[in-house]
Scaffold this active site. Structure first.
Site, short mmCIF file in Angstrom:
data_model
loop_
_atom_site.label_atom_id
_atom_site.label_comp_id
_atom_site.label_asym_id
_atom_site.label_seq_id
_atom_site.Cartn_x
_atom_site.Cartn_y
_atom_site.Cartn_z
CB ILE A 1 -0.96 -0.02 1.21
CG1 ILE A 1 -1.93 -1.19 1.06
CG2 ILE A 1 -1.73 1.28 1.35
CD1 ILE A 1 -2.67 -1.58 2.32
CE1 TYR B 1 -8.78 -20.53 7.36
CE2 TYR B 1 -8.77 -22.30 5.74
CZ TYR B 1 -9.44 -21.55 6.70
OH TYR B 1 -10.74 -21.80 6.99
CG ASP C 1 1.15 -6.67 -1.80
OD1 ASP C 1 0.44 -5.85 -1.21
OD2 ASP C 1 2.00 -7.39 -1.24
CD GLU D 1 11.09 -17.37 2.36
OE1 GLU D 1 11.07 -18.53 1.93
OE2 GLU D 1 10.09 -16.75 2.75
CB THR E 1 12.97 1.57 13.20
OG1 THR E 1 11.56 1.35 13.25
CG2 THR E 1 13.33 2.26 11.89
CB CYS F 1 -16.21 -17.76 -10.04
SG CYS F 1 -15.27 -18.89 -11.06
CG LEU F 2 -18.32 -22.15 -5.81
CD1 LEU F 2 -18.30 -23.43 -6.62
CD2 LEU F 2 -17.54 -22.35 -4.52
CG HIS G 1 -12.84 -14.26 -10.38
ND1 HIS G 1 -13.25 -14.53 -9.10
CD2 HIS G 1 -12.57 -15.45 -10.96
CE1 HIS G 1 -13.22 -15.84 -8.90
NE2 HIS G 1 -12.82 -16.42 -10.02
CD GLU H 1 -13.40 -11.24 -7.72
OE1 GLU H 1 -14.32 -11.14 -8.57
OE2 GLU H 1 -12.97 -12.33 -7.30
N1 GLN Z 1 -14.42 -24.32 -8.31
C1 GLN Z 1 -15.10 -23.74 -9.42
C2 GLN Z 1 -14.45 -24.11 -10.74
O1 GLN Z 1 -13.30 -24.49 -10.77
C3 GLN Z 1 -15.20 -22.24 -9.27
C4 GLN Z 1 -13.87 -21.54 -9.25
C5 GLN Z 1 -13.93 -20.14 -8.71
O2 GLN Z 1 -14.89 -19.77 -8.07
N2 GLN Z 1 -12.90 -19.36 -8.94
O3 GLN Z 1 -15.06 -24.00 -11.76
#
Ligand code: GLN
Length: 529
Positions: free
Chosen positions: A19, A54, A71, A148, A190, A378-379, A503, A505
């Protein structure tokens, strides 16, 4: 020729280096300079595509199909410059390139080593934009002192020597912790972090000091003295309620002028303040309607997993003069639909695997029946199709081939047509694909055009065998890829019900909210009118 700014992090991770870097990029852009950004991630995975949310938060997808660190989403949103495969590097891709070359015999019998072969490969990743951009900002992931990260820092050191101090700037982002029992901010971590950086041969030009509280008078001078950085180059990065306020905070401390001076760059225009004014108005709450938007998924406790979705909601709220509260609902643990009460709009986000699916399908049903503005991503779109098949078309065993090996009604499946497309792109449909929108559809109204390009990251598709039967039940396909693959579904008997296979977003920007999120917020605002 580009000038280069490197950002390293010290003391702890999650300091907001990305950011800070993006804010600096924005400030330079507002002075008329062309800026691009690169991320270097020291982990060994080739990309975060295979990492659990996670571990890593969301996977950001670029238009050219890279699966990258979140990022890059921050960079795109701040700079409105499309990110590409060249904007993201990991130790994995760097070693892979060097090892491939070694196997081809390209090293002519020499011993292949971290210095110079790995560092040369890293340096080659710093320069893809040098011809077309005035400034390249490179964020080195991780924290100084990590084993690393060393090859990246060594490459940075070499690069500064090769290019000269007038062309390369090192910015070090650190933490100034607050010790509650002493009621004091502390500079010692720092100091140690800067020493660590010096041991590697890098002397920072600018310090960005993340702090919860204002730094007391004299602290900048103290840091300057102990860290050998000019007092005006010690910049306070106090916590802000919106990340988009950070550029103005930096500007007020003279950071833009300092960077221009140090790099011998001339601004091409004055910052007219328009961006700052938009952000100030948009992040305030005065005179705004409050709406509640739910993100109904399985990583409710892990906000970074839905980073770009949350940002898209916020940015659409900012452009619509709305104060948006996001509620994260966990479809595995929370009671559905009880926990959806009070939502003015909801998103069922993307995801992989069976966990939490039944809750998502129940949530779609609730949104459909109660006319809650709904965006399925998507899903989320696939769940909308399964929901309609089971509850409206009475195909009770309808399912996705991802969740059941051989469902009786495979409404979501991997299709022959898609396999052909898929073979071009590896195991998943990744990156931008074109979709043609149906005349008069909600999608066309929202996008205000008939052909769109949106980013994909999935394996399964709405099975076209079921398009006619579901059309009879109100689920209409309003966007197609090459007349083969359904891209968008929507319902006419609902104020705002749209599901997309891609997607959206990843394409939201301040002042330019994505049309699908803009539509969701507008529909939600109508609910509270
Ligand atoms: N799991 C679903 C697929 O592979 C949706 C993938 C997702 O939501 N990015 O089609």
């Amino acid at each position: 020729m580009s000038k280069f700014i490197f950002i390293t992090g010290g003391v702890v991770s999650s300091l907001g280096k990305g950011i800070s870097g993006a804010s600096i990029g924005k400030l330079l852009q507002l002075r008329g300079l062309k800026v691009n950004m690169i991320k270097c991630d020291p982990y060994i995975n080739i990309d975060p595509g295979t990492l659990s949310p996670y571990q890593h938060g969301e996977v950001f997808v670029t238009a050219d199909g890279a699966e990258a660190d979140l990022d890059l989403g921050t960079y795109e949103r701040f700079l409105d410059v499309p990110m590409t495969k060249k904007n993201t590097n990991t130790t994995g891709t760097i070693y892979q390139a060097v090892i491939d070359r070694e196997r081809r015999g390209d090293y002519n019998g020499v011993t292949v080593q971290v210095v110079p072969h790995i560092t040369n490969e890293i340096k080659s990743r710093f320069i893809p934009f040098e011809k077309d951009f005035d400034v390249t900002i490179i964020e080195i992931g991780g924290t100084v002192g990590d084993i690393e990260g060393l090859p990246f820092l060594e490459a940075t050191r070499q690069f500064k020597t090769e290019r000269g101090r007038e062309n390369v700037l090192n910015i070090h982002a650190t933490l100034i912790p607050y010790i509650a029992s002493a009621a004091e901010l502390k500079t010692k971590p720092t100091q140690h972090s800067v020493n660590k950086l010096r041991e590697i041969g890098i002397d920072p030009d600018i310090l960005i000091c993340r702090t919860e509280y204002p730094m007391p008078k004299g602290m900048k001078d103290k840091l300057s003295l102990f860290c050998s950085v000019a007092p005006e180059a010690v910049i306070e990065a106090r916590d802000v309620s919106s990340i988009y306020q950070l550029p103005e905070n930096f500007e007020k401390q003279g950071l833009t002028d300092l960077i221009l001076k140090r790099l011998g760059l001339k601004a091409k225009k004055k910052n007219d303040g328009k961006w700052f004014r938009f952000i100030n108005k948009a992040t305030g709450t005065a005179g705004k309607k409050q709406i509640n938007i739910g993100i109904v998924g399985k990583y409710a406790e892990l906000k970074d997993a839905y980073k770009s979705i949350a940002e898209s909601i916020n940015l659409a709220g900012m452009s619509n003069n709305a104060e948006v509260k996001i509620k994260y609902v966990n479809t595995e643990k929370d009671a559905i639909p009880q926990s959806l009460k009070g939502l003015n709009g909801m998103i069922v986000p993307g995801g992989f695997g069976k966990r939490g699916i039944e809750g998502k399908i129940k949530a779609v049903k609730y949104a459909r029946e109660n006319k809650i503005p709904f965006l399925g991503i998507c899903l989320g779109m696939q769940c909308a199709v399964i929901e309609a098949a089971r509850n409206l078309a009475k195909l009770l065993e309808a399912d996705s081939c991802e969740f059941a090996p051989k469902p009786k009604y495979p409404v979501i499946s991997m299709m022959e047509e898609q396999k052909q497309v898929k073979n071009l792109g590896g195991t998943m449909r990744l990156g931008n694909y074109e979709a043609k929108l149906k005349k008069g559809s909600l999608a066309e109204k929202l996008y205000k055009k008939s052909v769109i390009h949106e980013r994909h990251r999935h394996r399964y598709e709405f099975n076209t065998d079921y398009v006619p039967v579901l059309k009879k039940r109100g689920i209409e396909v309003s966007g197609w890829h090459k007349n083969l693959l359904p891209e968008i579904v929507e319902r006419k008997d609902h104020p705002y019900f749209i599901g997309v296979q891609f997607h959206p977003e990843f394409a939201s920007r301040p002042m330019k909210p994505h049309p699908l999120f803009d539509g969701l917020i507008k529909a939600a605002l109508k609910k509270v009118a």
